[in-house]
Write an enzyme that holds these catalytic residues in place. Structure first.
Site, short mmCIF file in Angstrom:
data_model
loop_
_atom_site.label_atom_id
_atom_site.label_comp_id
_atom_site.label_asym_id
_atom_site.label_seq_id
_atom_site.Cartn_x
_atom_site.Cartn_y
_atom_site.Cartn_z
N CYS A 49 -0.53 -10.97 7.07
CA CYS A 49 -0.59 -9.77 7.92
C CYS A 49 -1.56 -9.95 9.09
O CYS A 49 -2.73 -10.26 8.88
CB CYS A 49 -1.03 -8.59 7.04
N TRP A 89 3.13 -5.13 -1.48
CA TRP A 89 2.23 -6.26 -1.75
C TRP A 89 1.85 -6.34 -3.24
O TRP A 89 1.43 -5.34 -3.82
CB TRP A 89 0.94 -6.11 -0.95
N THR A 128 -0.58 -0.17 2.78
CA THR A 128 -0.80 -1.29 3.70
C THR A 128 -2.08 -2.06 3.40
O THR A 128 -3.02 -1.55 2.79
CB THR A 128 -0.89 -0.76 5.15
N GLU A 144 -7.77 1.02 8.18
CA GLU A 144 -7.34 0.83 9.57
C GLU A 144 -8.14 -0.33 10.17
O GLU A 144 -9.35 -0.24 10.38
CB GLU A 144 -7.56 2.13 10.37
N SER A 145 -7.43 -1.42 10.44
CA SER A 145 -8.12 -2.65 10.85
C SER A 145 -8.95 -2.48 12.12
O SER A 145 -10.01 -3.09 12.25
CB SER A 145 -7.11 -3.78 11.01
N TYR A 192 6.84 -6.14 16.65
CA TYR A 192 7.48 -5.38 15.57
C TYR A 192 8.56 -4.46 16.13
O TYR A 192 9.61 -4.26 15.51
CB TYR A 192 6.44 -4.54 14.79
N1 LIG Z 1 -2.71 0.31 11.16
C1 LIG Z 1 -2.82 -0.61 10.15
C2 LIG Z 1 -1.53 -1.35 9.99
C3 LIG Z 1 -1.53 -2.28 8.83
C4 LIG Z 1 -0.13 -2.73 8.46
O1 LIG Z 1 0.88 -2.27 9.00
N2 LIG Z 1 -0.04 -3.68 7.50
C5 LIG Z 1 1.25 -4.14 7.03
C6 LIG Z 1 1.29 -5.63 6.86
S1 LIG Z 1 1.35 -6.54 8.33
C7 LIG Z 1 1.52 -3.59 5.65
O2 LIG Z 1 0.67 -3.68 4.78
N3 LIG Z 1 2.71 -3.05 5.42
C8 LIG Z 1 3.10 -2.55 4.14
C9 LIG Z 1 4.38 -1.77 4.25
O3 LIG Z 1 4.90 -1.62 5.35
O4 LIG Z 1 4.83 -1.29 3.22
C10 LIG Z 1 -3.97 -1.54 10.48
O5 LIG Z 1 -4.02 -2.08 11.59
O6 LIG Z 1 -4.83 -1.68 9.64
#
Ligand SMILES: N[C@@H](CCC(=O)N[C@@H](CS)C(=O)NCC(=O)O)C(=O)O
Length: 324
Positions: A49, A89, A128, A144-145, A192
């Site tokens: 990710c 995950w 996420t 939130e990253s 994306y």
């Molecule tokens: N806004 C979040 C986005 C994080 C995000 O979208 N992570 C994705 C992986 S790249 C995720 O875990 N997705 C899980 C899902 O869509 O179910 C951040 O920047 O922390």
């Protein structure tokens, strides 16, 4: 409410990302709810990710790897519960199951979903990564990253081994904010929007914006070493995580093939330059990256075939010392 990125669609068939929900802060102040302390916090990531990887990059380059532990999940999404269809995950059941991924050392969770359910019994939303976990209060501080990067940059400076490195210095903050905005929209999230579009028009729009932003970066990097001048900043780490995935994944899987990263001389060398910053290369696990994207989105790649190429060596020499 979308429960996975592949469901985040608007009526027009465009990809629309939902926002994160745990937004607490770790603070330098010892009297705060989440004070910056060595050994107290854990970062759950996936090497695949980009958002989680940028946090891992900060952890390493700020010299916080001894103070904050981390675990990576397995790269390919799987069923998180027998009772519903959610895919997400998962942790491996042993540390030999999937090199790079480890079982959850704190809660023995089987999935990232389980961590969200431990932190909040009525959570609705996506499960996420990254997840910044407080071992003491057994909860999620923040998922939130972009918030996590700011905390890692400043709040742990009493314990960071590389406290002097400021990736968001006051004199560059407005410039960094500005760059972050169009890079997020055009590139980080833009790829994306290209990949998850289900109609031609939103795809066309996203591709247009993506290449406008990449061309703009190429121009900036023709006369200075980094995005905001001749010192590395948060903006560079945020761009890097998308560039390193570009030719290996996004060009094929997300149909971002109008031009490859390696056809942009400045951007390509810049990617190698950032990759070679001490602490960065170990945050890039290309095996996990490729397995995840090609293997977790059956609506885009139904057979989960992973393309062989191009296997770029980002540790090879670059020319960036001569720029700026
Ligand atoms: N806004 C979040 C986005 C994080 C995000 O979208 N992570 C994705 C992986 S790249 C995720 O875990 N997705 C899980 C899902 O869509 O179910 C951040 O920047 O922390």
């Amino acid at each position: 409410m979308a429960r996975s990125a592949v469901d985040e669609l608007s009526a027009s068939g465009a990809f629309e990302r939902t926002s994160s929900s745990f937004r607490d802060s770790i603070l330098r102040d010892p009297n705060s709810t989440f004070p910056a302390e060595a050994g107290r916090y854990h970062l759950y990531v996936s090497y695949a990710c980009p958002w989680a990887s940028r946090c891992l990059a900060f952890l390493n380059i700020k010299g916080l790897d001894k103070a904050i532990s981390f675990t990576s999940v397995k790269p390919i999404w799987g069923r998180t519960k027998d009772s519903d269809e959610h895919m997400g995950w998962l942790f491996p059941s042993s540390s030999t199951e999937e090199p790079g991924a480890e079982p959850d050392p704190l809660n023995g969770a089987k999935s990232i979903r389980e961590l969200y359910e431990l932190a909040s019994s009525n959570y609705v939303g996506k499960y996420t990564v990254p997840v910044l976990w407080d071992k003491k209060l057994k909860t999620i501080v923040n998922n939130e990253s972009s918030d996590i990067l700011r905390m890692l940059n400043t709040e742990f400076n009493d314990i960071a081994e590389n406290a002097a490195l400021d990736l968001y210095p006051p004199h560059l903050q407005s410039q960094i904010n500005n760059v972050n905005e169009w890079i997020y929209d055009g590139i980080n999230n833009g790829v994306y929007k290209c990949g998850f579009a289900r109609k031609q028009e939103p795809y066309d729009e996203a591709v247009e914006k993506l290449y406008e932003a990449l061309d703009k970066c190429e121009g900036i990097l023709s006369h200075q070493r980094y995005l905001c001048g001749n010192q590395v900043t948060e903006a560079d780490i945020r761009l890097f995580v998308s560039l390193i995935r570009f030719d290996e994944v996004y060009a094929v899987h997300f149909k971002c093939n109008r031009k490859l990263l390696r056809e942009y001389p400045n951007l390509f060398n810049y990617t190698k330059d950032v990759f070679q910053i001490p602490g960065m290369s170990s945050t890039v696990n290309m095996e996990h990256i490729k397995k995840h994207y090609y293997g977790s989105h059956p609506s885009i790649n139904p057979f989960g075939i992973i393309p062989r190429g191009p296997n770029i060596d980002y540790a090879s020499p670059h020319d960036r010392e001569t720029v700026g």
